[in-house]
Design a protein around this motif. Structure first.
Motif, short mmCIF file in Angstrom:
data_model
loop_
_atom_site.label_atom_id
_atom_site.label_comp_id
_atom_site.label_asym_id
_atom_site.label_seq_id
_atom_site.Cartn_x
_atom_site.Cartn_y
_atom_site.Cartn_z
N LEU A 1 -1.79 -5.42 4.19
CA LEU A 1 -3.21 -4.62 3.68
C LEU A 1 -2.59 -4.31 2.18
O LEU A 1 -4.06 -4.76 1.47
CB LEU A 1 -2.14 -3.07 4.36
CG LEU A 1 -3.38 -2.30 4.14
CD1 LEU A 1 -4.73 -2.49 3.94
CD2 LEU A 1 -3.10 -0.79 4.48
N ALA A 2 -1.54 -4.70 1.94
CA ALA A 2 -1.65 -4.77 0.29
C ALA A 2 -2.44 -5.92 0.02
O ALA A 2 -3.24 -6.18 -1.36
CB ALA A 2 -0.04 -4.53 -0.15
N ILE A 3 -1.97 -7.52 0.70
CA ILE A 3 -3.10 -8.16 0.12
C ILE A 3 -4.22 -8.02 0.11
O ILE A 3 -5.33 -8.55 -0.93
CB ILE A 3 -2.28 -9.65 0.70
CG1 ILE A 3 -0.76 -9.84 0.44
CG2 ILE A 3 -3.53 -11.14 0.51
CD1 ILE A 3 -0.75 -10.90 1.33
N LEU A 4 -4.76 -7.89 0.52
CA LEU A 4 -6.29 -7.42 1.03
C LEU A 4 -6.55 -6.79 -0.43
O LEU A 4 -7.76 -7.26 -0.70
CB LEU A 4 -7.11 -7.10 2.54
CG LEU A 4 -6.64 -7.57 3.60
CD1 LEU A 4 -6.68 -7.15 5.19
CD2 LEU A 4 -7.63 -9.37 3.76
N ILE A 5 -5.93 -5.60 -0.03
CA ILE A 5 -6.00 -4.85 -1.66
C ILE A 5 -6.27 -5.76 -2.63
O ILE A 5 -7.65 -4.94 -3.55
CB ILE A 5 -5.74 -3.31 -1.48
CG1 ILE A 5 -5.30 -2.25 0.11
CG2 ILE A 5 -5.49 -2.86 -2.65
CD1 ILE A 5 -4.85 -1.51 -0.13
N LEU A 6 -4.71 -6.12 -2.94
CA LEU A 6 -5.26 -7.30 -3.74
C LEU A 6 -5.92 -7.92 -4.42
O LEU A 6 -6.49 -7.97 -5.25
CB LEU A 6 -4.01 -7.53 -4.45
CG LEU A 6 -2.98 -6.63 -4.56
CD1 LEU A 6 -1.30 -7.12 -4.71
CD2 LEU A 6 -3.22 -6.02 -6.00
N ALA A 7 -6.66 -8.25 -2.89
CA ALA A 7 -7.98 -9.29 -3.07
C ALA A 7 -9.60 -8.55 -4.19
O ALA A 7 -9.96 -9.34 -4.59
CB ALA A 7 -8.15 -10.13 -1.35
N ALA A 8 -9.21 -7.23 -2.80
CA ALA A 8 -10.67 -7.31 -3.21
C ALA A 8 -10.62 -6.64 -4.26
O ALA A 8 -11.84 -6.63 -5.21
CB ALA A 8 -10.64 -5.80 -2.20
N LEU A 9 -9.53 -5.99 -5.43
CA LEU A 9 -9.29 -5.58 -6.83
C LEU A 9 -9.47 -6.98 -6.92
O LEU A 9 -10.79 -6.86 -8.80
CB LEU A 9 -8.13 -5.11 -6.88
CG LEU A 9 -8.65 -3.20 -6.25
CD1 LEU A 9 -6.97 -2.64 -6.90
CD2 LEU A 9 -9.24 -2.77 -6.60
N THR A 10 -8.70 -7.71 -7.18
CA THR A 10 -9.64 -9.28 -7.83
C THR A 10 -11.19 -9.47 -8.14
O THR A 10 -11.78 -10.18 -8.69
CB THR A 10 -8.47 -10.25 -7.35
OG1 THR A 10 -6.97 -9.95 -7.72
CG2 THR A 10 -9.14 -11.80 -8.27
N ALA A 11 -11.37 -9.65 -6.97
CA ALA A 11 -12.39 -9.72 -6.59
C ALA A 11 -14.37 -9.04 -7.42
O ALA A 11 -14.57 -9.53 -8.34
CB ALA A 11 -13.21 -10.27 -4.79
#
Length: 178
Positions: free
Chosen positions: A113-123
């Motif tokens: 979940l943390a990786i997905l949130i970071l990926a969404a923020l980076t995108a």
């Protein structure tokens, strides 16, 4: 059974005609904590050193001997089979925490979940930066682009100018760079 510290403090306060509100305003101890002390309901107090500090401040304000008040408090706890530390450990916080959800979620799910949130923020940052740069590029190719182009031509080109030298009547060409 002898009087508890709560009863002694309440009686001393009442004989002196002091209201709980007055004690609360002067000591900055909540009225509900003062009521808990008077009723010997130490579970309603924050626990630990706070209980002793509250009792000391209460006793001092009403003119009761602080040392005796703390001794009576300790005796009351011993009679109940508690200690200062146990009283604060047995007290459960009434603040809502999400402990149940924490125990049901595995660490792997939390990591994903943390990786997905970071990926969404980076995108989102990347897309926002891309559109920002495109909008800046479009602005410079508009009116400002024409000005910039003319300025570049003026700076990079060599201008020829004719100057008439005073008294000679002849023209001399000079090269100027800007």
């Amino acid at each position: 059974m002898s009087e508890t510290i709560g009863e002694k403090l309440r009686l001393a306060r009442e004989t002196r005609g002091i209201a709980l509100r007055d004690i609360s305003e002067q000591t900055r101890i909540s009225i509900r904590y003062l009521e808990a002390i008077e009723s010997d309901d130490y579970q309603r107090l924050p626990g630990g050193i706070f209980n002793r500090s509250f009792i000391r401040a209460y006793a001092k304000f009403i003119g009761y001997d602080e040392h005796n008040a703390l001794e009576d408090y300790s005796r009351t706890l011993r009679e109940r089979g508690e200690t200062d530390d146990e009283g604060s450990k047995l007290h459960h916080s009434r603040v809502y925490t999400d402990d149940a959800a924490h125990h049901n979620r595995s660490p792997l799910k939390t990591l994903i979940l943390a990786i997905l949130i970071l990926a969404a923020l980076t995108a989102a940052v990347y897309v926002g930066l891309h559109f920002y740069q495109r909008s800046i590029g479009q602005r410079s190719s508009g009116i400002g682009g024409v000005f910039s182009h003319k300025r570049a031509v003026a700076i990079n080109s060599v201008h020829r100018a004719s100057i008439i030298r005073p008294g000679h009547g002849e023209e001399v060409e000079h090269d100027f760079t800007v």
